[in-house]
Write an enzyme that holds these catalytic residues in place. Structure first.
Site, PDB file in Angstrom:
ATOM      1  N   GLY A  54     -10.418  18.423  22.120  1.00  0.00           N
ATOM      2  CA  GLY A  54     -11.702  19.249  22.455  1.00  0.00           C
ATOM      3  C   GLY A  54     -12.752  18.701  21.443  1.00  0.00           C
ATOM      4  O   GLY A  54     -12.568  18.064  20.596  1.00  0.00           O
ATOM      5  N   SER A  55     -13.800  19.186  21.642  1.00  0.00           N
ATOM      6  CA  SER A  55     -15.132  19.031  21.083  1.00  0.00           C
ATOM      7  C   SER A  55     -15.087  19.977  19.820  1.00  0.00           C
ATOM      8  O   SER A  55     -14.289  20.714  19.525  1.00  0.00           O
ATOM      9  CB  SER A  55     -16.350  19.135  21.574  1.00  0.00           C
ATOM     10  N   GLY A  56     -15.901  19.599  18.591  1.00  0.00           N
ATOM     11  CA  GLY A  56     -15.887  20.345  17.619  1.00  0.00           C
ATOM     12  C   GLY A  56     -15.361  19.702  16.169  1.00  0.00           C
ATOM     13  O   GLY A  56     -15.315  20.397  15.161  1.00  0.00           O
ATOM     14  N   HIS A  57     -14.729  18.497  16.500  1.00  0.00           N
ATOM     15  CA  HIS A  57     -14.006  18.011  15.292  1.00  0.00           C
ATOM     16  C   HIS A  57     -14.851  16.759  14.952  1.00  0.00           C
ATOM     17  O   HIS A  57     -14.283  16.033  14.247  1.00  0.00           O
ATOM     18  CB  HIS A  57     -12.652  17.496  15.811  1.00  0.00           C
ATOM     19  N   LYS A 105      -2.850  14.380  20.386  1.00  0.00           N
ATOM     20  CA  LYS A 105      -2.738  15.350  19.294  1.00  0.00           C
ATOM     21  C   LYS A 105      -1.666  16.531  19.847  1.00  0.00           C
ATOM     22  O   LYS A 105      -1.966  16.919  20.947  1.00  0.00           O
ATOM     23  CB  LYS A 105      -3.961  16.101  18.827  1.00  0.00           C
ATOM     24  N   ASP A 110      -3.645  19.502  25.149  1.00  0.00           N
ATOM     25  CA  ASP A 110      -3.724  18.020  25.018  1.00  0.00           C
ATOM     26  C   ASP A 110      -2.567  17.361  25.703  1.00  0.00           C
ATOM     27  O   ASP A 110      -2.730  16.393  26.400  1.00  0.00           O
ATOM     28  CB  ASP A 110      -3.877  17.533  23.425  1.00  0.00           C
ATOM     29  N   HIS A 219      -8.625  24.292  14.843  1.00  0.00           N
ATOM     30  CA  HIS A 219      -9.432  24.888  16.208  1.00  0.00           C
ATOM     31  C   HIS A 219      -9.699  26.096  15.535  1.00  0.00           C
ATOM     32  O   HIS A 219     -10.241  27.127  16.433  1.00  0.00           O
ATOM     33  CB  HIS A 219      -8.445  24.846  17.153  1.00  0.00           C
TER      34      HIS A 219
END
Ligand SMILES: Nc1ncnc2c1ncn2[C@@H]1O[C@H](COP(=O)(O)OP(=O)(O)O)[C@@H](O)[C@H]1O
Ligand SMILES: Nc1ncnc2c1ncn2[C@@H]1O[C@H](COP(=O)(O)OP(=O)(O)O)[C@@H](O)[C@H]1O
Ligand SMILES: [Mg+2]
Ligand SMILES: [Mg+2]
Ligand SMILES: [Mg+2]
Ligand SMILES: [Mg+2]
Lengths: 355, 211, 355, 211
Positions: A54-57, A105, A110, A219
């Protein structure tokens, strides 16, 4: 919600456009399906290392694309695993013929999406392997949960295996090293504040002015327990000891063997006195690096007290949860092979040295 | 009436898209309690894509339509629910290969294939607090009603009632699969978002049949 | 106040201890008076570059100590200029005989304390010069204010002049380059949130849920105006245009000439079409790098539309205000001399490439 | 009584330390409105150090004592106020060189030197909304009162009253020096922290004289 964004549906796309504009010497961005890949891919004869999530990391994973680290990264929507076609198209774009290693991950989303992607790539004749990263000691067992989450160790494994691929390791060697490095790494995280997924528009959880969330993932999911905020030394010591004293951890992972998915039982051995480690103190996004140094100071003391020798360190925001305040600690046992690849040159927007 | 026509399948998918859009915030709220606040957006994004694709396959057979839905969800949803619901429609579609309508036995086969697919992919067991906890009771109820000779609409009504009950029964459960499992005991007391979307999807079929 | 700290009076000291523990290969920390200095100082024959200022802007300045950048950095209390004895002792520790250049951000406190330090160093026979960094276009005039604040350009000047010193520039050449690079740089900042000085224990200002502070400095001081929050593109365009369209700026600075303080009138020329620039998008601390990419995307468009060519960029948290959310933009005109030194190797905890 | 003794100077410094500690939060609040929220902590840190140093010089002459205070502030306060107040005491001390007590003229000379020092270092003009706006009126009032032949305590009372008025008069001013100047018109309506600490420092001397 206060963010430097435009329309919510465009957030990830525009951030990727910014990356492409900023780092055209290192990487390119493909849209629909979305993936970031090395400007010079495919690199002849080299195993391609691909990760995603996911994006945001950020900077993980897109910011780790470049010489000595990832060949491609597949960003999903914010905190949402990417889809198999992203990894499949990325694999086709960066595979030089030497095959593709997916670093995954351990989150259900994922895992499932990367498994599908591996099937698609294999069907296309691309040699492929999936290695799980699952290092979060806040998750105690794998029998009653989806297993340990993949957190800080991911960054270190991407660096180490990326360097090995650069040095000519073949696909099986890269996979073996990734599996080993993952088994050597353990992490724990905590949050001082929540964070806001743009599409949701409000914080994922609420924390009182004197509370912290202990044992969080990356998350924005609530952690294992909520606690009264205590001084940095106390937090650091709790986390470091959970990591250092963590027992052997056994779980079953699915990997490919001769084109078939097989279940493998893997065990991570606990740390022991005399171990050399890479110590990684990571900001969840909103915590400034100055506070990480206060944490590192105590971490170094706790490690020394427990006979653990820190031989390398990484301190900063590398695997984040949007603007969340908080930090995570990762210790990864470092043998000569790991240190050699840790020290090797890397040139990515998010991590760079030696070149 | 004891068959589900192709037109009804298409309207079911349209109704699903509508109900998921309407419940986007609700599903995301459920997911923010024990997950990562994206289940509503994930499902809505996926079914918006399905709506874009649907016109291109609406004249194909039911198996083809459902497989297209599955492929579309796989390549647009992401997260855990993308591969799971993707597999649900793919495997359901395989059980409806070349069919222009579904009789009661076909319906059972479609749901059986769909639910088997989710379980094989996600390896969840009943009681793990996942979509399986809505889908398996629904499948069992459908089978029982069909075995009793009930019509499609009645049998579906029984299945939806079972799904709704299964969804509510996730509240006291402790999650053992997916993101919610990390919360341990703190997952207790919250309704599972995936079980909720499963109920909404089955209920959309029932309402389509009744309309 | 939610921070990873222990007792308030120990905040800066413990952070410095953490830095010393983490980066002993690059730097050392001296306490009472506090300064961070290169592990290999003094470097024979090399002009020593020293900066400093209040703490709370990390990685600046301590994180920029190392090969190719600063020889020493003097951290004050949080948001409070350091005292002259810090700079004086640092100068003695790193002076190789080739002299010391003080890079001073234009805040009254920094200016006065560095002037005193220069007097003390000169009295000790150390060749010394003070160059001011004053690049914040949010401050419009210097007649009715203390003049433009030193903000983002500071990071770029430290890198450029650090490389020049490494390459053998003498003190006067370093000072000339610093003066030029400062005159080539312009910045503007904004905040989405306030920040909390540990000793104060509460946010410096309050912002409504739909408000932003436009034209802030880096000390949590309120900005020039408060505005409704608008999309990132709009914010970026406003800031970029304020920078690009800024007129010639003239002010009087005090520099040393033959051991005497003299007033000099200096003028920065405006940008013009065809200029090549280094573009620096900086997080104020709490804003994640992902959002900076959305800003960079628009900044690149605005620059292109105005005939400004971005030839290098730097994106990340480099000059921060504790955990403040927000960002700043710096454009610095890049001629061949500046580009050569920008590209030169640098090895510091906060900035590293080429080595 | 028309002299200030060395013991009174020492007690003045102790009283200053106490009043700055008591007003630490107040000064910092004033500074957070138009500055960076540290003036109280800065002054308190500095005078705590002065208290540590004081015993080592309390038997020296007044000039020596004041210069030590100035040096201590310079090396412990930082910010704008460190060099400014440091210079204030240094230059005040130079005007009291070798003195064991200060008569009225000495007092004028000390304050004159101190205020001149601040102005030379900081280049602020009256009306710039700085400590100068409390100190200059105080100096003028002291001079006038001494010229009129008033005693030290009365002359000081006049000076403190003028400082207080000057401090209050900073409220409507727009800052033109220091950090507050960046606020432009938004600095109007707030009392200057440095003018406030100046008033507190002078008032501490008056109260010492009266005790
Ligand atoms: N292993 C699994 N088997 C079946 N369903 C699962 C499994 N893991 C998670 N789920 C379902 O997925 C839902 C979450 O979906 P979603 O929020 O879209 O994905 P993610 O958890 O990746 O954010 C959960 O509520 C649960 O019903
Ligand atoms: N140039 C100057 N001349 C005289 N006084 C000044 C000047 N600049 C600032 N000051 C005084 O300093 C005070 C602020 O001190 P302080 O907060 O300790 O330092 P800083 O502004 O560096 O944070 C202001 O309130 C003002 O009275
Ligand atoms: Mg998700
Ligand atoms: Mg979710
Ligand atoms: Mg200050
Ligand atoms: Mg201040």
């Amino acid at each position: 919600m206060k963010k430097l964004i435009n329309a919510v549906p465009d957030v990830v796309k525009e951030q990727l456009e910014g990356m492409a504009a900023a780092h055209s010497d290192v990487l390119k961005v493909h849209f629909e399906p979305d993936f970031v890949y090395r400007a010079d891919a495919p690199v002849a004869g080299k195993v391609a290392i691909i990760s995603g999530g996911g994006s945001g990391h950020e900077p993980m994973h897109g910011g780790f694309v470049g010489m000595g680290m990832l060949d491609a990264a597949c960003p999903g929507a914010v905190f949402t695993s990417p889809t198999p076609d992203q990894m499949y198209e990325a694999a086709k774009a960066v595979n030089s013929g030497a095959g593709v290693l997916f670093l995954v991950k351990n989150y259900t989303g994922d895992v499932l999406n990367f498994e599908m992607a591996a099937d698609m790539a294999a069907a296309e004749g691309i040699p492929v392997q999936n290695i799980l990263i699952d290092d979060d000691v806040a998750v105690k067992d794998s029998l009653y949960t989806a297993g340990r989450r993949g957190v800080g160790t991911t960054v270190l494994v991407e660096k180490i295996v990326g360097a090995a691929a650069e040095a000519g390791y073949n696909l099986e060697q890269c996979a073996d090293l990734a599996r080993k490095a993952n088994s050597y790494g353990r992490s724990m995280g905590m949050a001082l504040s929540s964070c806001t997924v743009p599409a949701a528009g409000k914080p994922i959880f609420e924390l009182g002015e004197d509370e912290m969330e202990f044992g969080i993932g990356i998350h924005g999911e609530p952690g294992q327990k909520r606690m009264k905020l205590v001084p940095a030394d106390e937090i650091t010591e709790m986390m470091a000891l959970e990591i250092i004293n963590d027992k052997a951890y056994t779980r079953t992972v699915r990997e490919l063997e001769d084109g078939q998915w097989v279940d493998k039982s893997l065990t991570d051995e606990p740390f022991k006195r005399g171990d050399k480690v890479i110590a990684f103190v990571n900001s969840m996004g909103g915590t400034p690096v100055s506070e990480l140094y206060a944490v590192y100071r105590k971490l170094a003391q706790v490690c020394a007290d427990n006979g653990i020798e820190i031989v390398r360190n990484l301190i900063g925001p590398y695997i984040t949860s949007l603007e969340m305040a908080g930090m995570s600690i990762t210790l990864l046992k470092a043998d000569d092979e790991i240190l050699r690849f840790w020290d090797a040159p890397v040139k990515t927007p998010g991590l760079r040295w030696g070149i | 009436m004891s068959t589900v026509t192709k037109e009804q399948v298409v309207r079911w998918l349209e109704a699903t898209a509508a109900v998921l859009e309407a419940n986007k915030g609700y599903l995301t709220d459920l997911d923010s309690a024990i997950g990562d606040a994206d289940h509503g957006t994930n499902m809505d994004r996926g079914f918006k894509k399905v709506m874009e694709k649907l016109p291109t396959v609406a004249d194909k057979d039911i198996g083809n339509i459902l497989k297209t839905v599955g492929m579309t969800l796989i390549s647009s949803v992401g997260g855990a629910s993308g591969p799971l619901y993707g597999t649900f429609y793919m495997r359901g579609g395989m059980a409806a290969d070349a069919k222009e309508e579904l009789d009661n036995n076909d319906l059972v086969n479609v749901l059986q294939g769909a639910v088997d697919g989710i379980i094989q992919r996600g390896r969840a067991q009943p009681g793990d607090k996942t979509m399986v906890d809505a889908l398996l009771p629904a499948l069992d109820a459908l089978k029982a009603a069909v075995a009793e000779g009930q019509g499609a609409a009645d049998a579906l009504a029984a299945a939806v009632a079972a799904a709704e009950q299964g969804m509510k029964d996730t509240i006291p459960l402790q999650a053992r699969k997916g993101r919610a499992s990390y919360l341990g005991e703190r997952s207790i007391g919250h309704q599972d978002p995936g079980a909720t979307s499963s109920y909404l999807i089955l209920n959309a079929l029932l309402e389509t049949m009744r309309a």
